[in-house]
Write a protein that holds these residues in place. Structure first.
Motif, PDB file in Angstrom:
ATOM      1  N   VAL B 251      27.307  37.574  43.229  1.00 26.45           N
ATOM      2  CA  VAL B 251      27.857  37.128  42.178  1.00 26.45           C
ATOM      3  C   VAL B 251      26.686  37.309  41.069  1.00 26.45           C
ATOM      4  O   VAL B 251      25.740  36.732  41.302  1.00 26.45           O
ATOM      5  CB  VAL B 251      28.422  35.919  42.394  1.00 26.45           C
ATOM      6  CG1 VAL B 251      29.121  35.388  40.958  1.00 26.45           C
ATOM      7  CG2 VAL B 251      29.661  35.562  43.443  1.00 26.45           C
ATOM      8  N   GLU B 252      27.410  37.783  39.955  1.00 31.78           N
ATOM      9  CA  GLU B 252      26.490  37.940  38.732  1.00 31.78           C
ATOM     10  C   GLU B 252      27.358  37.408  37.501  1.00 31.78           C
ATOM     11  O   GLU B 252      28.176  37.909  37.154  1.00 31.78           O
ATOM     12  CB  GLU B 252      25.899  39.415  38.537  1.00 31.78           C
ATOM     13  CG  GLU B 252      24.616  39.528  38.798  1.00 31.78           C
ATOM     14  CD  GLU B 252      24.186  41.197  38.914  1.00 31.78           C
ATOM     15  OE1 GLU B 252      24.572  41.834  37.972  1.00 31.78           O
ATOM     16  OE2 GLU B 252      23.511  41.554  39.833  1.00 31.78           O
ATOM     17  N   ASP B 253      26.569  36.544  36.816  1.00 24.51           N
ATOM     18  CA  ASP B 253      27.350  35.847  35.641  1.00 24.51           C
ATOM     19  C   ASP B 253      28.772  35.524  35.900  1.00 24.51           C
ATOM     20  O   ASP B 253      29.514  35.702  35.221  1.00 24.51           O
ATOM     21  CB  ASP B 253      27.177  36.758  34.528  1.00 24.51           C
ATOM     22  CG  ASP B 253      25.767  37.064  34.219  1.00 24.51           C
ATOM     23  OD1 ASP B 253      25.058  36.165  34.209  1.00 24.51           O
ATOM     24  OD2 ASP B 253      25.492  38.288  33.850  1.00 24.51           O
ATOM     25  N   GLY B 254      28.997  34.905  37.152  1.00 23.41           N
ATOM     26  CA  GLY B 254      30.444  34.405  37.559  1.00 23.41           C
ATOM     27  C   GLY B 254      31.343  35.709  37.861  1.00 23.41           C
ATOM     28  O   GLY B 254      32.365  35.330  38.170  1.00 23.41           O
ATOM     29  N   VAL B 255      30.667  36.670  38.101  1.00 19.58           N
ATOM     30  CA  VAL B 255      31.449  37.834  38.237  1.00 19.58           C
ATOM     31  C   VAL B 255      31.089  38.511  39.490  1.00 19.58           C
ATOM     32  O   VAL B 255      30.057  38.622  40.005  1.00 19.58           O
ATOM     33  CB  VAL B 255      31.574  38.923  37.255  1.00 19.58           C
ATOM     34  CG1 VAL B 255      32.308  40.266  37.942  1.00 19.58           C
ATOM     35  CG2 VAL B 255      32.223  38.616  36.068  1.00 19.58           C
ATOM     36  N   ILE B 256      32.128  38.905  40.805  1.00 19.63           N
ATOM     37  CA  ILE B 256      31.728  39.667  41.956  1.00 19.63           C
ATOM     38  C   ILE B 256      31.143  40.881  41.731  1.00 19.63           C
ATOM     39  O   ILE B 256      31.904  41.842  41.196  1.00 19.63           O
ATOM     40  CB  ILE B 256      33.002  39.566  42.738  1.00 19.63           C
ATOM     41  CG1 ILE B 256      33.415  37.884  43.096  1.00 19.63           C
ATOM     42  CG2 ILE B 256      32.437  40.124  44.290  1.00 19.63           C
ATOM     43  CD1 ILE B 256      34.680  37.867  43.677  1.00 19.63           C
ATOM     44  N   ARG B 257      30.071  41.054  42.102  1.00 14.96           N
ATOM     45  CA  ARG B 257      29.431  42.298  41.950  1.00 14.96           C
ATOM     46  C   ARG B 257      29.614  43.442  43.397  1.00 14.96           C
ATOM     47  O   ARG B 257      29.876  44.623  43.277  1.00 14.96           O
ATOM     48  CB  ARG B 257      27.745  42.173  41.601  1.00 14.96           C
ATOM     49  CG  ARG B 257      26.897  43.580  41.787  1.00 14.96           C
ATOM     50  CD  ARG B 257      25.633  43.239  41.248  1.00 14.96           C
ATOM     51  NE  ARG B 257      24.954  42.162  41.998  1.00 14.96           N
ATOM     52  CZ  ARG B 257      24.242  42.386  43.092  1.00 14.96           C
ATOM     53  NH1 ARG B 257      24.412  43.225  43.834  1.00 14.96           N
ATOM     54  NH2 ARG B 257      23.663  41.294  43.492  1.00 14.96           N
ATOM     55  N   ASP B 258      29.520  42.585  44.591  1.00 11.55           N
ATOM     56  CA  ASP B 258      29.662  43.156  45.758  1.00 11.55           C
ATOM     57  C   ASP B 258      30.470  42.342  46.593  1.00 11.55           C
ATOM     58  O   ASP B 258      30.206  41.064  46.637  1.00 11.55           O
ATOM     59  CB  ASP B 258      28.351  43.588  46.183  1.00 11.55           C
ATOM     60  CG  ASP B 258      28.693  44.611  47.454  1.00 11.55           C
ATOM     61  OD1 ASP B 258      29.495  44.773  47.803  1.00 11.55           O
ATOM     62  OD2 ASP B 258      27.363  45.071  47.899  1.00 11.55           O
ATOM     63  N   GLU B 275      40.571  47.337  51.181  1.00 10.14           N
ATOM     64  CA  GLU B 275      41.256  47.282  49.948  1.00 10.14           C
ATOM     65  C   GLU B 275      40.965  45.815  49.322  1.00 10.14           C
ATOM     66  O   GLU B 275      40.985  45.792  47.930  1.00 10.14           O
ATOM     67  CB  GLU B 275      42.877  47.302  50.089  1.00 10.14           C
ATOM     68  CG  GLU B 275      43.079  49.018  50.385  1.00 10.14           C
ATOM     69  CD  GLU B 275      44.469  49.052  50.603  1.00 10.14           C
ATOM     70  OE1 GLU B 275      45.343  48.278  50.468  1.00 10.14           O
ATOM     71  OE2 GLU B 275      44.874  49.986  51.507  1.00 10.14           O
ATOM     72  N   ALA B 276      41.129  44.720  50.105  1.00  8.29           N
ATOM     73  CA  ALA B 276      40.567  43.442  49.530  1.00  8.29           C
ATOM     74  C   ALA B 276      39.105  43.574  49.024  1.00  8.29           C
ATOM     75  O   ALA B 276      39.016  42.870  47.784  1.00  8.29           O
ATOM     76  CB  ALA B 276      40.737  42.415  50.601  1.00  8.29           C
ATOM     77  N   GLU B 277      38.227  43.877  49.663  1.00  8.13           N
ATOM     78  CA  GLU B 277      36.967  44.298  48.991  1.00  8.13           C
ATOM     79  C   GLU B 277      36.851  44.755  47.715  1.00  8.13           C
ATOM     80  O   GLU B 277      36.176  44.266  46.856  1.00  8.13           O
ATOM     81  CB  GLU B 277      36.107  44.762  49.962  1.00  8.13           C
ATOM     82  CG  GLU B 277      35.541  44.151  51.429  1.00  8.13           C
ATOM     83  CD  GLU B 277      34.946  45.122  52.407  1.00  8.13           C
ATOM     84  OE1 GLU B 277      34.546  44.756  53.220  1.00  8.13           O
ATOM     85  OE2 GLU B 277      35.075  46.440  52.273  1.00  8.13           O
ATOM     86  N   GLN B 278      37.581  45.904  47.581  1.00 10.86           N
ATOM     87  CA  GLN B 278      37.722  46.584  46.445  1.00 10.86           C
ATOM     88  C   GLN B 278      38.284  45.829  45.147  1.00 10.86           C
ATOM     89  O   GLN B 278      37.639  45.767  43.971  1.00 10.86           O
ATOM     90  CB  GLN B 278      38.291  48.165  46.550  1.00 10.86           C
ATOM     91  CG  GLN B 278      37.616  48.893  47.396  1.00 10.86           C
ATOM     92  CD  GLN B 278      38.409  50.193  47.771  1.00 10.86           C
ATOM     93  OE1 GLN B 278      39.698  50.330  47.434  1.00 10.86           O
ATOM     94  NE2 GLN B 278      37.948  50.853  48.774  1.00 10.86           N
ATOM     95  N   ALA B 279      39.418  45.057  45.812  1.00 11.84           N
ATOM     96  CA  ALA B 279      40.110  44.254  44.772  1.00 11.84           C
ATOM     97  C   ALA B 279      39.073  43.082  44.187  1.00 11.84           C
ATOM     98  O   ALA B 279      39.232  42.623  42.929  1.00 11.84           O
ATOM     99  CB  ALA B 279      41.365  43.642  45.390  1.00 11.84           C
ATOM    100  N   LEU B 280      38.009  42.837  45.038  1.00 12.16           N
ATOM    101  CA  LEU B 280      37.342  41.576  44.678  1.00 12.16           C
ATOM    102  C   LEU B 280      36.124  42.215  43.657  1.00 12.16           C
ATOM    103  O   LEU B 280      35.875  41.011  42.659  1.00 12.16           O
ATOM    104  CB  LEU B 280      36.727  41.233  45.742  1.00 12.16           C
ATOM    105  CG  LEU B 280      37.649  40.095  46.628  1.00 12.16           C
ATOM    106  CD1 LEU B 280      37.161  39.900  48.030  1.00 12.16           C
ATOM    107  CD2 LEU B 280      37.851  38.780  45.839  1.00 12.16           C
ATOM    108  N   THR B 281      35.845  43.195  43.826  1.00  9.43           N
ATOM    109  CA  THR B 281      34.749  43.779  42.979  1.00  9.43           C
ATOM    110  C   THR B 281      35.002  43.791  41.356  1.00  9.43           C
ATOM    111  O   THR B 281      36.054  44.338  41.281  1.00  9.43           O
ATOM    112  CB  THR B 281      34.218  45.179  43.520  1.00  9.43           C
ATOM    113  OG1 THR B 281      34.068  44.862  45.182  1.00  9.43           O
ATOM    114  CG2 THR B 281      32.924  45.607  43.033  1.00  9.43           C
ATOM    115  N   GLY B 282      34.272  43.003  40.761  1.00  7.00           N
ATOM    116  CA  GLY B 282      34.299  43.221  39.390  1.00  7.00           C
ATOM    117  C   GLY B 282      35.378  41.985  38.678  1.00  7.00           C
ATOM    118  O   GLY B 282      35.712  41.934  37.597  1.00  7.00           O
ATOM    119  N   GLN B 283      35.810  41.313  39.860  1.00  2.73           N
ATOM    120  CA  GLN B 283      36.501  40.000  39.384  1.00  2.73           C
ATOM    121  C   GLN B 283      35.959  38.911  39.208  1.00  2.73           C
ATOM    122  O   GLN B 283      34.814  38.626  39.756  1.00  2.73           O
ATOM    123  CB  GLN B 283      37.776  39.908  40.557  1.00  2.73           C
ATOM    124  CG  GLN B 283      38.718  41.123  40.569  1.00  2.73           C
ATOM    125  CD  GLN B 283      39.380  41.534  39.024  1.00  2.73           C
ATOM    126  OE1 GLN B 283      39.912  40.595  38.632  1.00  2.73           O
ATOM    127  NE2 GLN B 283      39.153  42.484  38.764  1.00  2.73           N
TER     128      GLN B 283
END
Lengths: 179, 332
Positions: B251-258, B275-283
């Motif tokens: 997590v970076e600045d409250g956003v999921i990086r990986d 697909e869930a992993e991809q959906a989490l990234t950037g959220q």
């Protein structure tokens, strides 16, 4: 496959093998076919009936022994795989000096009812007390002992016995250092 | 126990030759916790057993590129407590210690854990119909007591779960298996090793006859990642998962990086929820994102008569594991 080939093959698979191992500090030799488990070899060939057969599938822990100091289910180990290894059974737990602290603590804490699971419980307990990777609090001990089932439900006293044995072993160690 | 011939191999070449040079049905043995159990039940019927325990495959080492190479014969106990694992892959340590009992972990090996067979009671009962044990015989689990069975990756031929905890962590962490056989050495991605049952549930993995796993190499650890393995089961210890979730998040600045997410107890193989992993990234690392990911991960779930409860159970496992891993990432 014709009958002759089949009978040759059958003979080959039933060949007994000599296994040299150490049991409770003594060198022992076994002549066993490959399909004999360590549990049966201990009980039926070496007369060490302290180790118990419960489920025979690694689910109950009654057959627990030490292999090179680690607790294992002897029902899931082939005797032929023990070549050159050290096996300790409940018969090897006490020394000339007396009962093992775990045995003494089980006695004092009434940590058994019918007693059938007790040898396995004590072998797991004595191994975990020597293993510094396992935590010392009650939760860690319960977790480490979860492979030993007690159908009488003596778990509370078993836990108390293990913690008592730990204290006694630590006291003995401290005394050993100061004297 | 039925009879079999036995030999102990001194090295990998000997093991392969011993397996190859005999027409009989051969099995390798390492910890023996699956094989001996299933031979006693007459589910596995090897005519020849080759002991691998003398092979020099007991090292855990960090490679120059930062990956961790694990010898096939490292015991589950030794791997769980290895300093390189507890330091860089705490998820793997957690998953290993959530599995089996002390005695079984002392015997079971890393490669053996990957090769373990399902705990489906119909597979373990030779009187029952089972396409995995006896191809073409049918599947008694479909209309039977299927409370413990899978929701994901099933087919009309098999709904048995893959029982491993360790493999769920490996599916999340990413790993490569080194295989060796008569045709030499090859590598396969961990995610490609186990097969879906489809119409051949008896074909469980990509290992060729006579091949063996020599090493498992974990991908480099996720930088700044927090992780959590959550296992939900019928009793507190020494029980197979009803549902489990393995999570790694950075997590970076409250956003999921990986994000890495894999599920156990609900699928026919160690289940990476890509697909869930991809959906989490950037959220944002918040409950709403986790809920969305859980929904995606379980979108294809196909419950049967007795295991529909696993859908909300798995959802909760995913949410809780994501929360815990995110907290760990933020505290690191």
């Amino acid at each position: 496959m014709n009958m002759k080939e089949y009978s040759t093959q059958t003979k080959a698979v039933e060949t007994d093998t000599t296994v040299t191992l150490t049991v409770n500090g003594e060198p022992r030799q076994l002549r066993v076919p490959p399909n004999v488990g360590l549990l049966d070899a201990l009980r039926d060939r070496l007369g060490l009936t302290g180790t118990k057969k419960g489920c025979d599938h690694g689910q109950c822990g009654a057959c627990t022994v030490h292999l090179d100091g680690q607790a294992i289910n002897s029902c899931l180990m082939l005797a032929v795989m023990c070549e050159g290894h050290e096996v300790t059974t409940v018969e090897g737990l006490a020394s000339d000096a007396g009962l093992h602290p775990v045995q003494q603590a089980f006695l004092e804490n009434d940590a058994y009812q019918c007693g059938f699971c007790t040898p396995g419980q004590m072998m797991s307990a004595s191994a975990l007390l020597e293993d510094d990777r396992i935590g010392t609090d009650d939760a860690a001990v319960r977790e480490a002992m979860s492979g030993n089932i007690c159908r009488c439900g003596a778990y509370k006293n078993i836990l108390a016995a293990i913690q008592t044995a730990r204290e006694q072993m630590q006291d003995a160690q401290t005394k050993g250092k100061t004297s | 126990m039925r009879t079999f011939a036995f030999s102990a191999a001194e090295n990998v070449d000997q093991a392969i030759i011993a397996c190859e040079s005999n027409n009989a049905e051969a099995s390798y043995i390492a910890g023996g916790t699956t094989l001996i159990d299933l031979v006693k039940l007459d589910v596995m019927r090897p005519e020849r057993v080759i002991d691998l325990n003398r092979l020099p495959l007991k090292e855990v080492e960090r490679l120059d590129d930062g990956r961790l190479r694990i010898g096939a014969l490292v015991s589950n106990t030794d791997l769980a407590h290895h300093p390189l694992v507890t330091q860089h892959y705490p998820l793997l340590s957690q998953a290993l210690l959530a599995g089996a009992s002390t005695q079984l972990r002392n015997m079971a090996t890393t490669a053996g854990n990957i090769m373990q067979r399902t705990r489906c009671p119909y597979f373990r009962d030779v009187a029952a119909a089972c396409n995995k044990r006896d191809p073409g015989s049918g599947c008694d689990a479909l209309g039977g007591i299927n409370r413990m069975h899978a929701l994901l990756g099933t087919s009309e031929h098999c709904i048995a779960t893959h029982p491993s905890d360790m493999c769920v962590a490996m599916a999340a962490l990413g790993a490569t298996l080194a295989l060796e056989g008569p045709n030499g050495v090859r590598e396969i991605a961990f995610g490609d090793f186990h097969r879906l049952p489809m119409d051949r549930p008896d074909l469980e993995h990509e290992l060729e006859p006579n091949e063996l796993i020599t090493h498992i190499t974990l991908d480099t650890p996720v930088v700044g990642g927090g992780s959590h393995y959550l296992k939900l089961r019928d009793r507190a210890s020494y029980e197979f998962a009803l549902a489990s979730a393995a999570v790694v998040v950075a997590v970076e600045d409250g956003v999921i990086r990986d994000a890495r997410l894999a599920l156990g107890g609900v699928a026919t193989k160690p289940w990476q929820a890509m697909e869930a992993e991809q959906a989490l990234t950037g959220q944002p690392a918040k409950t709403e994102s986790f809920e969305k990911a859980a929904e995606i991960a379980l979108a294809d779930a196909l419950p049967r008569e007795h295991n529909a409860f696993k859908v909300p159970l798995a959802r909760q496992a995913i949410l809780r594991a994501l929360e815990k891993a995110t907290q760990a990432a933020m505290n690191s």
